[in-house]
Write a protein that holds these residues in place. Structure first.
Motif, PDB file in Angstrom:
ATOM      1  N   LYS A 132     -25.326   5.401  36.706  1.00  0.00           N
ATOM      2  CA  LYS A 132     -24.842   4.099  36.261  1.00  0.00           C
ATOM      3  C   LYS A 132     -23.705   4.271  35.259  1.00  0.00           C
ATOM      4  CE  LYS A 132     -26.419  -0.341  34.429  1.00  0.00           C
ATOM      5  NZ  LYS A 132     -27.595  -1.115  33.942  1.00  0.00           N
ATOM      6  N   GLY A 135     -20.647   5.481  36.985  1.00  0.00           N
ATOM      7  CA  GLY A 135     -19.965   4.401  37.685  1.00  0.00           C
ATOM      8  C   GLY A 135     -19.135   3.553  36.731  1.00  0.00           C
ATOM      9  N   ARG A 136     -19.681   3.284  35.537  1.00  0.00           N
ATOM     10  CA  ARG A 136     -18.936   2.511  34.536  1.00  0.00           C
ATOM     11  C   ARG A 136     -17.695   3.258  34.083  1.00  0.00           C
ATOM     12  NH1 ARG A 136     -22.753   1.116  29.735  1.00  0.00           N
ATOM     13  NH2 ARG A 136     -20.767   0.313  28.964  1.00  0.00           N
ATOM     14  N   LEU A 138     -15.998   5.532  35.803  1.00  0.00           N
ATOM     15  CA  LEU A 138     -15.040   5.540  36.904  1.00  0.00           C
ATOM     16  C   LEU A 138     -14.345   4.190  37.026  1.00  0.00           C
ATOM     17  CD1 LEU A 138     -13.813   7.041  39.298  1.00  0.00           C
ATOM     18  CD2 LEU A 138     -15.746   6.270  40.692  1.00  0.00           C
ATOM     19  N   ASN A 139     -15.119   3.112  36.887  1.00  0.00           N
ATOM     20  CA  ASN A 139     -14.545   1.771  36.998  1.00  0.00           C
ATOM     21  C   ASN A 139     -13.565   1.490  35.873  1.00  0.00           C
ATOM     22  OD1 ASN A 139     -14.646  -1.028  38.255  1.00  0.00           O
ATOM     23  ND2 ASN A 139     -15.232  -1.492  36.152  1.00  0.00           N
ATOM     24  N   GLU A 140     -13.934   1.900  34.637  1.00  0.00           N
ATOM     25  CA  GLU A 140     -13.041   1.687  33.495  1.00  0.00           C
ATOM     26  C   GLU A 140     -11.742   2.457  33.678  1.00  0.00           C
ATOM     27  OE1 GLU A 140     -11.644   0.346  29.773  1.00  0.00           O
ATOM     28  OE2 GLU A 140     -13.345  -0.351  30.986  1.00  0.00           O
ATOM     29  N   ARG A 142     -10.315   3.357  36.544  1.00  0.00           N
ATOM     30  CA  ARG A 142      -9.514   2.775  37.617  1.00  0.00           C
ATOM     31  C   ARG A 142      -8.907   1.435  37.224  1.00  0.00           C
ATOM     32  NH1 ARG A 142     -13.605   4.024  42.727  1.00  0.00           N
ATOM     33  NH2 ARG A 142     -12.912   6.176  43.117  1.00  0.00           N
ATOM     34  N   GLU A 143      -9.628   0.676  36.377  1.00  0.00           N
ATOM     35  CA  GLU A 143      -9.162  -0.656  36.009  1.00  0.00           C
ATOM     36  C   GLU A 143      -8.019  -0.627  35.004  1.00  0.00           C
ATOM     37  OE1 GLU A 143     -10.202  -3.852  37.049  1.00  0.00           O
ATOM     38  OE2 GLU A 143     -11.017  -2.650  38.678  1.00  0.00           O
ATOM     39  N   ASN A 191      -6.863 -11.323  38.604  1.00  0.00           N
ATOM     40  CA  ASN A 191      -8.140 -11.085  37.927  1.00  0.00           C
ATOM     41  C   ASN A 191      -9.093 -12.235  38.253  1.00  0.00           C
ATOM     42  OD1 ASN A 191     -10.236 -10.475  36.183  1.00  0.00           O
ATOM     43  ND2 ASN A 191      -9.151 -11.176  34.350  1.00  0.00           N
TER      44      ASN A 191
END
Length: 257
Positions: A132, A135-136, A138-140, A142-143, A191
């Motif tokens: 988890k 994943g956070r 990786l998302n941060e 990429r964003e 967004n």
């Protein structure tokens, strides 16, 4: 009670291993304690320190070149619950990852020292990968559209993916004013969470003037000026034509008055 010298750890550690059937000898070729069971050739090496530190860890790694079974032994001082060397859960997992054993010795005034074996040499790590959090992370990553923070910085606000998206919302309100409904802000900025960001107003940049209508506070205008480079990079990447600075500033002033 705290020990004054590392040598005070030797007697209880020696007694512990002797109860396990080992023959124990101290200071063998610079090893604090060496133990062997009768009839066996494998040695067990114990290195002792009053507290867990880097020197002890490096010493343990050096001893792994001599024996597969190396144990680090440190005092567990009950009065230093907040000290970094008392984070035994994490230290135990570190030792597991390195193939080392770890044991603590707690001394008392009126009873015998207590030996606690936290892990055995060669014991497999127990902590599982935190999917988890991965994943956070990786998302941060990429964003974020760019690298706007200096690694190792302290005492300054970080530009997170959330802040970057909030800046885009602020830009849209600065450009189009309160007549821009949240759905239009979401469309302009790409967004989909823009309506929620305007409503929640996490940074205190947005002010609700009517249902489905928001305007930019002065704090939002200041944030745009402070992070103009980030906004400009986003505009260039998104292919949005450069804004008319004078016209937009006038609109912002009118909307905040």
């Amino acid at each position: 009670m705290a020990v004054h010298h590392e040598a005070e750890l030797y007697a209880p550690v020696k007694a512990y291993f002797e109860k396990q059937g080992y023959e124990v000898k101290g200071e063998v070729l610079h090893c604090d304690l060496v133990a062997m069971k009768p009839g066996e050739e494998d040695t067990l090496i114990v290195e002792m320190k009053k507290t867990f530190n880097l020197a002890l860890l490096l010493q343990g790694l050096q001893r792994l070149r001599i024996s597969d079974r190396v144990v680090l032994a440190v005092e567990r001082n009950r009065k230093k619950s907040g000290a970094h060397n008392q984070r035994f859960g994490e230290l135990t997992e570190l030792c597991r990852m390195l193939g080392l054993g770890l044991m603590t010795i707690t001394f008392y005034k009126t009873k015998a020292p207590l030996i606690d074996v936290l892990c055995e040499p060669g014991e497999q790590p127990r902590a599982s990968r935190r999917r988890k959090q991965e994943g956070r992370l990786l998302n941060e990553f990429r964003e974020r559209s760019g690298d706007y923070n200096v690694g190792g910085s302290t005492g300054r606000k970080l530009v997170t993916a959330y802040r970057e998206k909030a800046l885009r919302c602020a830009w849209a309100l600065q450009e189009y004013g309160p007549q821009a409904p949240p759905r239009l802000v979401a469309e302009i900025t790409g967004n989909r969470r823009a309506p929620d960001m305007l409503r929640n107003d996490y940074y205190g940049w947005f002010e609700r003037v009517a249902r489905g209508s928001y305007r930019l506070r002065q704090s939002g205008v200041d944030a745009l000026e402070q992070h103009r480079d980030i906004v400009n990079v986003w505009l260039a990447t998104a292919g949005i034509p450069p804004r008319n600075t004078a016209e937009s500033s006038a609109q912002s002033k009118a909307s905040t008055d």
